[in-house]
Scaffold this motif. Structure first.
Motif, PDB file in Angstrom:
ATOM      1  N   HIS A  29       0.906  -0.841  -0.088  1.00 42.45           N
ATOM      2  CA  HIS A  29       0.159   0.291  -0.403  1.00 42.45           C
ATOM      3  C   HIS A  29       0.935   1.267  -0.349  1.00 42.45           C
ATOM      4  O   HIS A  29       1.994   1.390   0.797  1.00 42.45           O
ATOM      5  N   ALA A  30       0.575   2.276  -0.492  1.00 39.89           N
ATOM      6  CA  ALA A  30       1.201   3.544  -0.757  1.00 39.89           C
ATOM      7  C   ALA A  30       0.481   4.227  -0.985  1.00 39.89           C
ATOM      8  O   ALA A  30      -0.521   4.912  -1.676  1.00 39.89           O
ATOM      9  N   SER A  31       0.803   5.714  -0.842  1.00 36.88           N
ATOM     10  CA  SER A  31       0.594   7.115  -0.565  1.00 36.88           C
ATOM     11  C   SER A  31       1.041   8.284  -2.042  1.00 36.88           C
ATOM     12  O   SER A  31       1.967   7.684  -1.995  1.00 36.88           O
ATOM     13  N   THR A  32      -0.080   9.109  -2.643  1.00 41.48           N
ATOM     14  CA  THR A  32       1.898   9.442  -4.030  1.00 41.48           C
ATOM     15  C   THR A  32       1.108  11.489  -2.750  1.00 41.48           C
ATOM     16  O   THR A  32       0.466  10.880  -1.828  1.00 41.48           O
ATOM     17  N   PRO A  33       2.135  11.788  -3.049  1.00 37.23           N
ATOM     18  CA  PRO A  33       2.138  13.322  -2.592  1.00 37.23           C
ATOM     19  C   PRO A  33       0.923  13.920  -2.504  1.00 37.23           C
ATOM     20  O   PRO A  33       1.379  14.742  -2.345  1.00 37.23           O
ATOM     21  N   ASP A  34       0.269  13.706  -3.891  1.00 42.58           N
ATOM     22  CA  ASP A  34      -0.692  14.308  -3.849  1.00 42.58           C
ATOM     23  C   ASP A  34      -2.064  13.699  -3.231  1.00 42.58           C
ATOM     24  O   ASP A  34      -3.548  14.163  -4.029  1.00 42.58           O
ATOM     25  N   GLY A  35      -2.248  12.968  -2.290  1.00 45.09           N
ATOM     26  CA  GLY A  35      -3.034  12.535  -1.735  1.00 45.09           C
ATOM     27  C   GLY A  35      -3.867  10.836  -2.191  1.00 45.09           C
ATOM     28  O   GLY A  35      -4.987  10.457  -1.765  1.00 45.09           O
ATOM     29  N   TYR A  36      -3.312  10.877  -3.219  1.00 42.19           N
ATOM     30  CA  TYR A  36      -4.317   9.451  -4.218  1.00 42.19           C
ATOM     31  C   TYR A  36      -3.031   8.184  -2.887  1.00 42.19           C
ATOM     32  O   TYR A  36      -2.536   7.994  -1.779  1.00 42.19           O
ATOM     33  N   SER A  37      -4.679   7.649  -2.493  1.00 45.74           N
ATOM     34  CA  SER A  37      -4.040   5.559  -2.249  1.00 45.74           C
ATOM     35  C   SER A  37      -3.851   4.765  -3.141  1.00 45.74           C
ATOM     36  O   SER A  37      -4.968   4.529  -4.244  1.00 45.74           O
ATOM     37  N   LEU A  38      -2.468   3.937  -3.119  1.00 46.55           N
ATOM     38  CA  LEU A  38      -3.250   2.937  -3.786  1.00 46.55           C
ATOM     39  C   LEU A  38      -1.914   1.839  -2.812  1.00 46.55           C
ATOM     40  O   LEU A  38      -2.092   1.936  -2.750  1.00 46.55           O
ATOM     41  N   SER A  39      -2.947   0.742  -4.183  1.00 47.27           N
ATOM     42  CA  SER A  39      -2.733  -1.072  -3.303  1.00 47.27           C
ATOM     43  C   SER A  39      -2.624  -1.702  -4.464  1.00 47.27           C
ATOM     44  O   SER A  39      -3.682  -1.503  -5.275  1.00 47.27           O
ATOM     45  N   VAL A  40      -1.665  -3.007  -4.486  1.00 47.30           N
ATOM     46  CA  VAL A  40      -1.148  -3.774  -4.874  1.00 47.30           C
ATOM     47  C   VAL A  40      -1.503  -5.181  -4.556  1.00 47.30           C
ATOM     48  O   VAL A  40      -0.500  -5.186  -3.366  1.00 47.30           O
ATOM     49  N   GLU A  41      -2.582  -5.762  -4.462  1.00 46.95           N
ATOM     50  CA  GLU A  41      -2.576  -7.331  -4.162  1.00 46.95           C
ATOM     51  C   GLU A  41      -1.887  -8.401  -4.555  1.00 46.95           C
ATOM     52  O   GLU A  41      -3.142  -8.212  -5.818  1.00 46.95           O
ATOM     53  N   VAL A  42      -1.989  -9.632  -4.241  1.00 48.79           N
ATOM     54  CA  VAL A  42      -1.588 -10.532  -4.488  1.00 48.79           C
ATOM     55  C   VAL A  42      -3.235 -11.575  -4.335  1.00 48.79           C
ATOM     56  O   VAL A  42      -2.830 -11.383  -3.156  1.00 48.79           O
ATOM     57  N   GLY A  43      -3.977 -12.090  -4.735  1.00 48.60           N
ATOM     58  CA  GLY A  43      -4.867 -12.847  -4.778  1.00 48.60           C
ATOM     59  C   GLY A  43      -4.722 -14.780  -5.508  1.00 48.60           C
ATOM     60  O   GLY A  43      -3.708 -15.022  -5.477  1.00 48.60           O
ATOM     61  N   GLY A  44      -6.177 -15.075  -5.764  1.00 50.64           N
ATOM     62  CA  GLY A  44      -6.159 -16.914  -5.710  1.00 50.64           C
ATOM     63  C   GLY A  44      -5.041 -16.810  -7.025  1.00 50.64           C
ATOM     64  O   GLY A  44      -6.083 -16.160  -8.053  1.00 50.64           O
ATOM     65  N   GLU A  45      -4.651 -17.697  -7.116  1.00 49.26           N
ATOM     66  CA  GLU A  45      -4.328 -18.539  -8.580  1.00 49.26           C
ATOM     67  C   GLU A  45      -2.914 -17.322  -9.044  1.00 49.26           C
ATOM     68  O   GLU A  45      -3.162 -17.196 -10.052  1.00 49.26           O
ATOM     69  N   GLY A  46      -2.494 -16.426  -8.259  1.00 49.20           N
ATOM     70  CA  GLY A  46      -1.940 -15.165  -8.813  1.00 49.20           C
ATOM     71  C   GLY A  46      -2.265 -14.379  -9.506  1.00 49.20           C
ATOM     72  O   GLY A  46      -1.726 -13.232 -10.034  1.00 49.20           O
ATOM     73  N   GLN A  47      -3.791 -14.030  -8.765  1.00 53.68           N
ATOM     74  CA  GLN A  47      -4.402 -12.766  -9.602  1.00 53.68           C
ATOM     75  C   GLN A  47      -3.608 -11.001  -8.882  1.00 53.68           C
ATOM     76  O   GLN A  47      -3.297 -11.715  -7.710  1.00 53.68           O
ATOM     77  N   PHE A  48      -3.172 -10.869  -9.678  1.00 55.99           N
ATOM     78  CA  PHE A  48      -2.758  -9.469  -9.280  1.00 55.99           C
ATOM     79  C   PHE A  48      -4.586  -8.089  -9.183  1.00 55.99           C
ATOM     80  O   PHE A  48      -4.957  -8.318  -9.834  1.00 55.99           O
ATOM     81  N   PHE A  49      -4.286  -7.572  -8.297  1.00 56.62           N
ATOM     82  CA  PHE A  49      -5.555  -6.495  -7.945  1.00 56.62           C
ATOM     83  C   PHE A  49      -4.938  -4.994  -7.792  1.00 56.62           C
ATOM     84  O   PHE A  49      -4.017  -4.631  -6.252  1.00 56.62           O
ATOM     85  N   LEU A  50      -5.180  -3.737  -8.323  1.00 54.97           N
ATOM     86  CA  LEU A  50      -5.005  -2.586  -8.136  1.00 54.97           C
ATOM     87  C   LEU A  50      -6.212  -1.670  -8.085  1.00 54.97           C
ATOM     88  O   LEU A  50      -7.272  -1.804  -8.248  1.00 54.97           O
ATOM     89  N   LYS A  51      -5.354  -1.235  -6.474  1.00 54.70           N
ATOM     90  CA  LYS A  51      -6.551  -0.637  -6.541  1.00 54.70           C
ATOM     91  C   LYS A  51      -6.482   1.249  -5.857  1.00 54.70           C
ATOM     92  O   LYS A  51      -5.029   1.027  -5.963  1.00 54.70           O
ATOM     93  N   ALA A  52      -7.179   1.993  -6.264  1.00 62.53           N
ATOM     94  CA  ALA A  52      -6.831   2.971  -6.299  1.00 62.53           C
ATOM     95  C   ALA A  52      -7.536   3.993  -5.439  1.00 62.53           C
ATOM     96  O   ALA A  52      -8.692   3.576  -5.617  1.00 62.53           O
ATOM     97  N   ALA A  53      -7.400   5.028  -4.652  1.00 66.62           N
ATOM     98  CA  ALA A  53      -8.492   6.303  -4.106  1.00 66.62           C
ATOM     99  C   ALA A  53      -8.637   7.371  -4.063  1.00 66.62           C
ATOM    100  O   ALA A  53      -6.617   7.639  -4.163  1.00 66.62           O
ATOM    101  N   THR A  54      -9.293   8.316  -4.828  1.00 66.89           N
ATOM    102  CA  THR A  54      -8.848   9.634  -4.629  1.00 66.89           C
ATOM    103  C   THR A  54      -9.090  10.657  -3.701  1.00 66.89           C
ATOM    104  O   THR A  54      -9.947  10.172  -2.648  1.00 66.89           O
ATOM    105  N   PRO A  55      -8.545  11.395  -3.581  1.00 66.65           N
ATOM    106  CA  PRO A  55      -8.502  12.181  -2.618  1.00 66.65           C
ATOM    107  C   PRO A  55     -10.129  12.608  -2.829  1.00 66.65           C
ATOM    108  O   PRO A  55     -10.638  12.553  -3.691  1.00 66.65           O
ATOM    109  N   CYS A  56     -10.417  13.720  -1.482  1.00 64.93           N
ATOM    110  CA  CYS A  56     -12.356  14.336  -2.595  1.00 64.93           C
ATOM    111  C   CYS A  56     -11.595  14.888  -3.034  1.00 64.93           C
ATOM    112  O   CYS A  56     -11.236  15.936  -3.275  1.00 64.93           O
ATOM    113  N   LEU A  57     -12.764  15.205  -4.193  1.00 61.41           N
ATOM    114  CA  LEU A  57     -12.974  15.738  -5.499  1.00 61.41           C
ATOM    115  C   LEU A  57     -14.263  16.585  -4.871  1.00 61.41           C
ATOM    116  O   LEU A  57     -15.078  15.919  -4.776  1.00 61.41           O
TER     117      LEU A  57
END
Length: 108
Positions: free
Chosen positions: A40-68
């Motif tokens: 999990h990481a955050s960007t200098p401008d407030g976005y949150s990111l994560s990369v997770e490995v699920g079943g059978e090696g499936q990668f998931f990229l998630k992103a959340a924005t700051p309030c807009l």
């Protein structure tokens, strides 16, 4: 939907982690689990990111924005270029890739 073998997951996570470091992202959490690692990481401008490995090696990229503020968003005009998938969510990875699906460790 590419199958990432257990032997190659650390390499892909390492590439993502390095790319995020190069962009100045701050790491907020890491789970180095052999089976289901994630970062999990955050960007200098407030976005949150994560990369997770699920079943059978499936990668998931998630992103959340700051309030807009609300704005009108147009529908995409580019047609989809991926095959339609049906079934329960999340879909299981089913694409073999010569590099990422290989069961030998990646050469560094």
């Amino acid at each position: 939907m590419t199958i990432v073998s257990e032997q190659r997951r650390d390499s892909l996570l390492g590439m993502i982690e390095q790319a995020w470091k190069d962009r100045g992202y701050t790491f907020t959490h890491a789970n180095k689990s052999r089976k289901f690692p994630r970062i999990h990481a955050s960007t200098p401008d407030g976005y949150s990111l994560s990369v997770e490995v699920g079943g059978e090696g499936q990668f998931f990229l998630k992103a959340a924005t700051p309030c807009l503020r609300d704005t009108d968003v147009q529908q995409p005009i580019t047609p989809e270029n991926t095959p339609h998938r049906s079934g329960p969510f999340p879909q299981r990875p089913d694409e073999q890739d010569e590099f990422w699906s290989a069961t030998t460790p990646a050469q560094q």
